[in-house]
Design a protein around this motif. Structure first.
Motif, PDB file in Angstrom:
ATOM      1  N   THR A 100      -7.588   4.258   0.669  1.00 31.98           N
ATOM      2  CA  THR A 100      -7.194   5.411  -0.361  1.00 31.98           C
ATOM      3  C   THR A 100      -7.712   6.893  -0.589  1.00 31.98           C
ATOM      4  O   THR A 100      -7.670   7.546  -0.254  1.00 31.98           O
ATOM      5  CB  THR A 100      -5.929   5.449  -0.808  1.00 31.98           C
ATOM      6  OG1 THR A 100      -5.515   3.999  -0.477  1.00 31.98           O
ATOM      7  CG2 THR A 100      -5.678   6.156  -1.959  1.00 31.98           C
ATOM      8  N   TRP A 107       3.559  10.069   2.511  1.00 27.06           N
ATOM      9  CA  TRP A 107       2.905   8.707   1.854  1.00 27.06           C
ATOM     10  C   TRP A 107       3.685   7.497   2.266  1.00 27.06           C
ATOM     11  O   TRP A 107       4.136   7.475   0.820  1.00 27.06           O
ATOM     12  CB  TRP A 107       2.133   8.867   1.010  1.00 27.06           C
ATOM     13  CG  TRP A 107       0.746   8.504   0.785  1.00 27.06           C
ATOM     14  CD1 TRP A 107       1.256   7.068   0.914  1.00 27.06           C
ATOM     15  CD2 TRP A 107      -0.677   8.712   0.425  1.00 27.06           C
ATOM     16  NE1 TRP A 107      -0.493   6.076   0.869  1.00 27.06           N
ATOM     17  CE2 TRP A 107      -1.120   7.065   0.684  1.00 27.06           C
ATOM     18  CE3 TRP A 107      -1.319  10.119   0.531  1.00 27.06           C
ATOM     19  CZ2 TRP A 107      -2.711   7.485   0.594  1.00 27.06           C
ATOM     20  CZ3 TRP A 107      -2.159   9.773  -0.590  1.00 27.06           C
ATOM     21  CH2 TRP A 107      -3.150   8.914  -0.566  1.00 27.06           C
ATOM     22  N   VAL A 147       3.077  15.363  -2.450  1.00 28.56           N
ATOM     23  CA  VAL A 147       3.653  14.656  -2.178  1.00 28.56           C
ATOM     24  C   VAL A 147       4.689  13.281  -2.284  1.00 28.56           C
ATOM     25  O   VAL A 147       4.339  13.088  -3.396  1.00 28.56           O
ATOM     26  CB  VAL A 147       1.774  13.242  -1.801  1.00 28.56           C
ATOM     27  CG1 VAL A 147       1.721  12.208  -1.968  1.00 28.56           C
ATOM     28  CG2 VAL A 147       0.521  14.861  -1.930  1.00 28.56           C
ATOM     29  N   ILE A 168       0.957   9.919   5.947  1.00 29.41           N
ATOM     30  CA  ILE A 168      -0.127   9.167   6.153  1.00 29.41           C
ATOM     31  C   ILE A 168       0.437   7.875   6.273  1.00 29.41           C
ATOM     32  O   ILE A 168       1.640   7.119   5.633  1.00 29.41           O
ATOM     33  CB  ILE A 168      -0.118   9.329   4.440  1.00 29.41           C
ATOM     34  CG1 ILE A 168      -0.706  10.628   4.152  1.00 29.41           C
ATOM     35  CG2 ILE A 168      -2.179   8.363   4.245  1.00 29.41           C
ATOM     36  CD1 ILE A 168      -2.025  11.291   5.276  1.00 29.41           C
TER      37      ILE A 168
END
Length: 290
Positions: free
Chosen positions: A81, A105, A159, A237
């Protein structure tokens, strides 16, 4: 938090690729200006050949654009991470050339979801501190039930955390992310702007829409989270990326029209483009293995 030697080496490799990627993307854009869209270079492959030694498997997003996709192979306990948030910073500086934009993410389980969300939202946690450095202190952490606006994405590093099942079209439950819900109407034309809807669908042919071309108001783009992701070209991600290689999962993720996918995995599949390969002995040398 001081980075370990193997982490510094890994990020140097990522930066080298992203720098080459930016250069080859500019070359591709120049070719397209002269020869047209059909002459687009496979710039992710060109950059890979210049900076990496492993095989590269070319991919495209939902708009049939070249899709940079690479994997950080990190053993359990290797700080995946932390490397992910540092990679986001490198993507912004070396490739996107800005501190703002959307990062999607994606995590595979509720446990990892809770752990990641807690670390990213805690302003005293190293994960969040690194993101705040990347964004100049303008970081917003969201869940799929949160609403955001074009201004939020334009002015912040946004995010959005999402569980893998929610990004998979396989079940009716997970289709909720793609449904029209009115919560993202600021990203889309109003119903009476028929020509604007038409132009948006021409630019993003894979948007979900109501109606047909011959209808009074033509086709109307749905104001869904799924469509919002498609027009924002997120960086994805993908935590434990080896769990997202079903055809359904891959189609869904690429269908969000990402500008890049970064996989994190201790055991990547044969289809992964491995850019960084951290060995267990490197963790042992840094006393990262308990």
């Amino acid at each position: 938090m001081e980075l370990k030697e193997y982490q510094q080496k890994s990020l140097a490799q990522v930066k080298a690729y992203l720098t080459a990627l930016s250069k080859w993307r500019e070359k591709s854009d120049q070719v397209v200006k002269v020869a047209g869209p059909e002459s687009t270079l496979d710039f992710p492959l060109k950059a890979w050949e210049e900076t990496a030694k492993t095989p590269y498997r070319s991919r495209k997003n939902g708009l049939s654009e070249p899709l940079p996709c690479f994997c950080l192979k990190i053993p359990t306990g290797g700080g995946k991470t932390l490397l992910a948030v540092k990679t986001i910073d490198l993507i912004n500086t070396a490739y996107r050339k800005r501190q703002t934009g959307l990062v999607l993410w994606v995590v595979p389980s509720s446990q990892i979801y809770r752990q990641t969300l807690q670390g990213l939202r805690d302003r005293d946690h190293p994960y969040r501190q690194h993101l705040d450095v990347a964004s100049g202190g303008r970081t917003v952490i969201l869940e799929k039930t949160d609403r955001f606006t074009p201004l939020d994405v334009a002015e912040n590093l946004t995010v959005l955390l999402l569980m893998l099942p929610s990004a998979n079209r396989q079940s009716k439950e997970t289709l909720k992310i793609l449904k029209d819900n009115g919560g993202f109407s600021a990203f889309f034309p109003t119903e009476d702007k028929t020509q604007e809807h038409k132009k948006l669908l021409e630019a993003y042919p894979n948007l979900d829409a109501f109606g047909k071309a011959g209808d009074l108001y033509g086709r109307q783009v749905k104001t869904s989270l799924g469509n919002t992701l498609r027009i924002l070209a997120p960086v994805i991600i993908l935590d434990e990326g080896h769990k997202a290689y079903s055809e359904t999962a891959q189609d869904t993720l690429r269908g969000f029209n990402p500008s890049m996918i970064v996989e994190l995995s201790a055991t990547p599949t044969d289809s992964s483009n491995i850019l960084v390969d951290i060995k267990g002995m490197e963790l042992a040398r840094e006393e990262m293995i308990k």
